[in-house]
Design a protein around this motif. Structure first.
Motif, PDB file in Angstrom:
ATOM      1  N   SER A  70       0.820  -1.207   0.000  1.00  0.00           N
ATOM      2  CA  SER A  70       0.000   0.000   0.000  1.00  0.00           C
ATOM      3  C   SER A  70       0.854   1.257   0.000  1.00  0.00           C
ATOM      4  O   SER A  70       0.527   2.250  -0.663  1.00  0.00           O
ATOM      5  CB  SER A  70      -0.916  -0.011   1.224  1.00  0.00           C
ATOM      6  N   ASP A  71       1.963   1.217   0.738  1.00  0.00           N
ATOM      7  CA  ASP A  71       2.855   2.379   0.788  1.00  0.00           C
ATOM      8  C   ASP A  71       3.610   2.561  -0.522  1.00  0.00           C
ATOM      9  O   ASP A  71       3.792   3.686  -0.993  1.00  0.00           O
ATOM     10  CB  ASP A  71       3.839   2.207   1.946  1.00  0.00           C
ATOM     11  N   ARG A  72       4.021   1.463  -1.114  1.00  0.00           N
ATOM     12  CA  ARG A  72       4.833   1.543  -2.325  1.00  0.00           C
ATOM     13  C   ARG A  72       3.990   1.715  -3.577  1.00  0.00           C
ATOM     14  O   ARG A  72       4.394   2.344  -4.548  1.00  0.00           O
ATOM     15  CB  ARG A  72       5.680   0.260  -2.437  1.00  0.00           C
ATOM     16  N   GLY A  73       2.796   1.143  -3.546  1.00  0.00           N
ATOM     17  CA  GLY A  73       1.963   1.124  -4.740  1.00  0.00           C
ATOM     18  C   GLY A  73       1.694  -0.310  -5.137  1.00  0.00           C
ATOM     19  O   GLY A  73       2.626  -1.095  -5.342  1.00  0.00           O
ATOM     20  N   TRP A  74       0.430  -0.686  -5.189  1.00  0.00           N
ATOM     21  CA  TRP A  74       0.077  -2.072  -5.475  1.00  0.00           C
ATOM     22  C   TRP A  74       0.507  -2.462  -6.888  1.00  0.00           C
ATOM     23  O   TRP A  74       0.242  -1.749  -7.850  1.00  0.00           O
ATOM     24  CB  TRP A  74      -1.426  -2.268  -5.335  1.00  0.00           C
ATOM     25  N   ASP A  75       1.177  -3.592  -6.990  1.00  0.00           N
ATOM     26  CA  ASP A  75       1.504  -4.171  -8.279  1.00  0.00           C
ATOM     27  C   ASP A  75       1.165  -5.660  -8.227  1.00  0.00           C
ATOM     28  O   ASP A  75       0.641  -6.169  -7.223  1.00  0.00           O
ATOM     29  CB  ASP A  75       2.977  -3.946  -8.644  1.00  0.00           C
ATOM     30  N   ARG A  76       1.465  -6.372  -9.299  1.00  0.00           N
ATOM     31  CA  ARG A  76       1.077  -7.781  -9.370  1.00  0.00           C
ATOM     32  C   ARG A  76       1.754  -8.598  -8.288  1.00  0.00           C
ATOM     33  O   ARG A  76       1.132  -9.478  -7.680  1.00  0.00           O
ATOM     34  CB  ARG A  76       1.415  -8.341 -10.750  1.00  0.00           C
TER      35      ARG A  76
ATOM     36  N   VAL B 178      -0.037 -11.024  -1.010  1.00  0.00           N
ATOM     37  CA  VAL B 178      -1.098 -10.858  -0.015  1.00  0.00           C
ATOM     38  C   VAL B 178      -2.167 -11.935  -0.175  1.00  0.00           C
ATOM     39  O   VAL B 178      -2.639 -12.520   0.812  1.00  0.00           O
ATOM     40  CB  VAL B 178      -1.714  -9.448  -0.119  1.00  0.00           C
ATOM     41  N   VAL B 179      -2.552 -12.213  -1.408  1.00  0.00           N
ATOM     42  CA  VAL B 179      -3.549 -13.263  -1.647  1.00  0.00           C
ATOM     43  C   VAL B 179      -3.024 -14.621  -1.192  1.00  0.00           C
ATOM     44  O   VAL B 179      -3.750 -15.416  -0.570  1.00  0.00           O
ATOM     45  CB  VAL B 179      -3.951 -13.286  -3.137  1.00  0.00           C
ATOM     46  N   HIS B 180      -1.756 -14.892  -1.493  1.00  0.00           N
ATOM     47  CA  HIS B 180      -1.163 -16.167  -1.083  1.00  0.00           C
ATOM     48  C   HIS B 180      -1.139 -16.291   0.439  1.00  0.00           C
ATOM     49  O   HIS B 180      -1.516 -17.336   1.003  1.00  0.00           O
ATOM     50  CB  HIS B 180       0.253 -16.285  -1.653  1.00  0.00           C
TER      51      HIS B 180
ATOM     52  N   THR C 264       9.632 -11.230  -2.646  1.00  0.00           N
ATOM     53  CA  THR C 264       8.874 -10.081  -3.137  1.00  0.00           C
ATOM     54  C   THR C 264       9.417  -8.779  -2.581  1.00  0.00           C
ATOM     55  O   THR C 264       9.576  -7.796  -3.309  1.00  0.00           O
ATOM     56  CB  THR C 264       7.388 -10.229  -2.780  1.00  0.00           C
ATOM     57  N   THR C 265       9.701  -8.747  -1.288  1.00  0.00           N
ATOM     58  CA  THR C 265      10.214  -7.506  -0.704  1.00  0.00           C
ATOM     59  C   THR C 265      11.608  -7.183  -1.217  1.00  0.00           C
ATOM     60  O   THR C 265      12.023  -6.020  -1.194  1.00  0.00           O
ATOM     61  CB  THR C 265      10.236  -7.599   0.825  1.00  0.00           C
ATOM     62  N   ALA C 266      12.358  -8.208  -1.672  1.00  0.00           N
ATOM     63  CA  ALA C 266      13.657  -7.926  -2.285  1.00  0.00           C
ATOM     64  C   ALA C 266      13.489  -7.105  -3.558  1.00  0.00           C
ATOM     65  O   ALA C 266      14.352  -6.291  -3.912  1.00  0.00           O
ATOM     66  CB  ALA C 266      14.388  -9.231  -2.582  1.00  0.00           C
ATOM     67  N   LEU C 267      12.367  -7.298  -4.251  1.00  0.00           N
ATOM     68  CA  LEU C 267      12.086  -6.512  -5.447  1.00  0.00           C
ATOM     69  C   LEU C 267      11.654  -5.095  -5.111  1.00  0.00           C
ATOM     70  O   LEU C 267      11.631  -4.226  -5.974  1.00  0.00           O
ATOM     71  CB  LEU C 267      10.977  -7.190  -6.275  1.00  0.00           C
ATOM     72  N   TRP C 268      11.272  -4.885  -3.828  1.00  0.00           N
ATOM     73  CA  TRP C 268      10.781  -3.572  -3.410  1.00  0.00           C
ATOM     74  C   TRP C 268      11.867  -2.739  -2.748  1.00  0.00           C
ATOM     75  O   TRP C 268      11.581  -1.725  -2.113  1.00  0.00           O
ATOM     76  CB  TRP C 268       9.628  -3.734  -2.421  1.00  0.00           C
TER      77      TRP C 268
ATOM     78  N   VAL D 244       6.083   1.482  -8.161  1.00  0.00           N
ATOM     79  CA  VAL D 244       4.937   1.519  -9.065  1.00  0.00           C
ATOM     80  C   VAL D 244       4.438   2.949  -9.177  1.00  0.00           C
ATOM     81  O   VAL D 244       4.285   3.656  -8.181  1.00  0.00           O
ATOM     82  CB  VAL D 244       3.798   0.609  -8.529  1.00  0.00           C
ATOM     83  N   ARG D 245       4.207   3.396 -10.358  1.00  0.00           N
ATOM     84  CA  ARG D 245       3.716   4.754 -10.582  1.00  0.00           C
ATOM     85  C   ARG D 245       2.273   4.704 -11.050  1.00  0.00           C
ATOM     86  O   ARG D 245       1.956   4.067 -12.053  1.00  0.00           O
ATOM     87  CB  ARG D 245       4.573   5.460 -11.649  1.00  0.00           C
ATOM     88  N   ARG D 246       1.416   5.371 -10.317  1.00  0.00           N
ATOM     89  CA  ARG D 246       0.028   5.461 -10.755  1.00  0.00           C
ATOM     90  C   ARG D 246      -0.082   6.484 -11.882  1.00  0.00           C
ATOM     91  O   ARG D 246       0.594   7.508 -11.849  1.00  0.00           O
ATOM     92  CB  ARG D 246      -0.865   5.859  -9.575  1.00  0.00           C
TER      93      ARG D 246
END
Length: 469
Positions: free
Chosen positions: A390-396, A402-404, A448-452, A459-461
């Motif tokens: 949510s802080d970074r910007g939702w991406d796939r 989160v779903v997993h 995943t967090t390593a990618l963040w 992610v840019r809206r």
């Protein structure tokens, strides 16, 4: 039609997007404040319905009467001081100590005791409230907003404790039937870790017990220490970081108790031991418990694992909290561990130590089953991933994680409830499977967090485009 240069278009677009973002953020803050207030009022009415004061009353009472936890109030005040200068911090601490000394003298003069509370802590609460008044009356603009955020953070930490106490009381009154037999049966697949660690802690005697009890009881203070490190530059930068430990702590405390109502469990020392007698002796609500209500199934913990029989829901007393599934102490300790990974070596060591000691205490004291701990870890990683996304910007990748996590968490609870006998009969299959599905969430979070990381592009809206006129 008037021609607008490209650079002006870009500037106008950014200005429009920023204005819309500020309005949306202000709306979210207002909605969160209203929701929090409504939740506290609802809990107050629910507690009053059962004949005890609610979180609002208990908090207001501590303005004058001895607080239940003076250390927590000072920790909350310390959290608020991240928005102050060093001179202001010294003044705040001095004022808090002065007020506490004045209260101590007055109580001694009139012969009033602490009624089981702490002799200090009122001063810290007075300083926090005074800062709120100063923010409204003496500050303007960004200074006012920053100071109010600091005050709000401190009050939320204290309110979270009061809310938790009230919520635990409500679970004991509204959930007369518990599901401990199901979780205890499923725990056979993990080798009954609570019974194993309980015997180890018992063998260490009072030294080991008191040490773990201190670690277990000071979890909130440890979280404040980590949060102070994360927020150390707030006063200099004039803003809070996008994500920090306090956010995770508060969300865990807000969402976790809801599952206590869905999946009421009291823990092995209560359901299979003599823990209820101790709880009745120290509980403020012991006089409300009908003496005819059943307590433990048998005195089995920690020396004799429960027999493998078909589990059933069982009635339990009206004072013991149903606060096991998931283990929020494990959840909070996991959050502390996560947020210390980028700190200095001593902080990383402290985070690792606190996690290991908390896991040992939750199991060794008989407060939780091993199944609770797995659910607590998955619960925390899912919340942490959602807050970071949510802080970074939702991406796939964020949505997928989160779903997993939510799916694994739900699957754990469902399997504990509907497959406990099968799990106990085939520990060679279900034990590793439980560990593997939990590890899949851990691995997914790490990857995943390593990618963040800061090096990865956020992610840019899409920015709104102005109309040409």
């Amino acid at each position: 039609m008037r021609h607008i240069p490209p650079q002006d278009l870009s500037r106008t677009s950014r200005r429009t997007a920023f204005s819309g973002w500020r309005r949306a953020r202000a709306g979210l803050w207002a909605a969160a404040a209203v929701t929090t207030l409504g939740f506290l009022v609802a809990l107050e009415f629910a507690a009053r319905h059962h004949g005890v004061p609610g979180p609002i009353t208990n908090q207001v009472r501590e303005v004058v009467f001895a607080p239940k936890s003076g250390g927590l109030l000072y920790a909350a005040m310390a959290l608020m001081t991240v928005v102050l200068t060093w001179r202001q911090r010294l003044v705040a601490v001095g004022a808090a100590v002065g007020v506490d000394l004045a209260f101590l003298v007055v109580r001694w003069a009139v012969g009033a005791g602490t009624d089981g509370g702490h002799p200090f802590g009122n001063g810290a609460l007075w300083v926090v409230l005074a800062c709120a008044v100063i923010a409204v009356t003496r500050r303007t603009g960004r200074e006012r907003v920053l100071l109010l955020k600091g005050v709000g953070l401190a009050l939320l930490l204290v309110a979270g404790r009061k809310t938790g106490d009230t919520w635990l009381f409500i679970t004991s009154k509204t959930r007369p039937v518990v599901l401990d037999q199901y979780v205890a049966t499923a725990d056979h697949a993990l080798g009954n870790p609570s019974w194993l660690v309980g015997r180890v802690v018992t063998a260490t005697g009072p030294v080991g017990f008191n040490f773990l009890d201190f670690v277990y009881g000071q979890l909130a203070v440890a979280a404040v220490v980590v949060a102070l490190y994360q927020l150390r530059r707030v006063a200099v930068e004039g803003r809070f970081p996008g994500h920090h430990l306090v956010r995770t702590f508060l969300v865990i405390g807000l969402l976790g108790p809801a599952f206590y109502m869905i999946y009421p469990v009291v823990g092995p020392i209560f359901a299979y031991g003599t823990g209820t007698e101790h709880w009745a002796a120290v509980s403020l609500w012991a006089e409300d418990m009908p003496p005819s209500e059943p307590w433990a199934v048998a005195d089995l913990w920690p020396h004799t694992p429960p027999p493998l029989v078909p589990p059933h829901p069982m009635p339990f007393d009206g004072i013991t909290p149903r606060n096991c599934m998931p283990s929020l102490h494990t959840a909070w300790a996991t959050a502390i561990f996560i947020h210390t990974r980028k700190g200095p070596r001593v902080l990383r060591f402290a985070g690792t130590f606190w996690l290991i000691a908390t896991l040992a205490a939750t199991l060794g004291f008989g407060y939780h089953y091993g199944a609770d701990l797995l659910a607590g870890v998955v619960f925390t990683l899912t919340i942490e991933a959602a807050l970071r996304a949510s802080d970074r910007g939702w991406d796939r990748s964020g949505v997928r994680l989160v779903v997993h996590g939510a799916t694994v968490f739900a699957a754990l609870l469902v399997s504990y409830r509907f497959l406990p006998s099968e799990m106990a009969e085939r520990p060679w299959l279900y034990g590793p499977l439980l560990v593997l599905v939990t590890a899949s969430v851990v691995l997914g979070y790490v990857r995943t967090t390593a990618l963040w990381e800061p090096g990865a592009a956020p992610v840019r809206r899409p920015e709104p485009q102005p109309e040409l006129t």
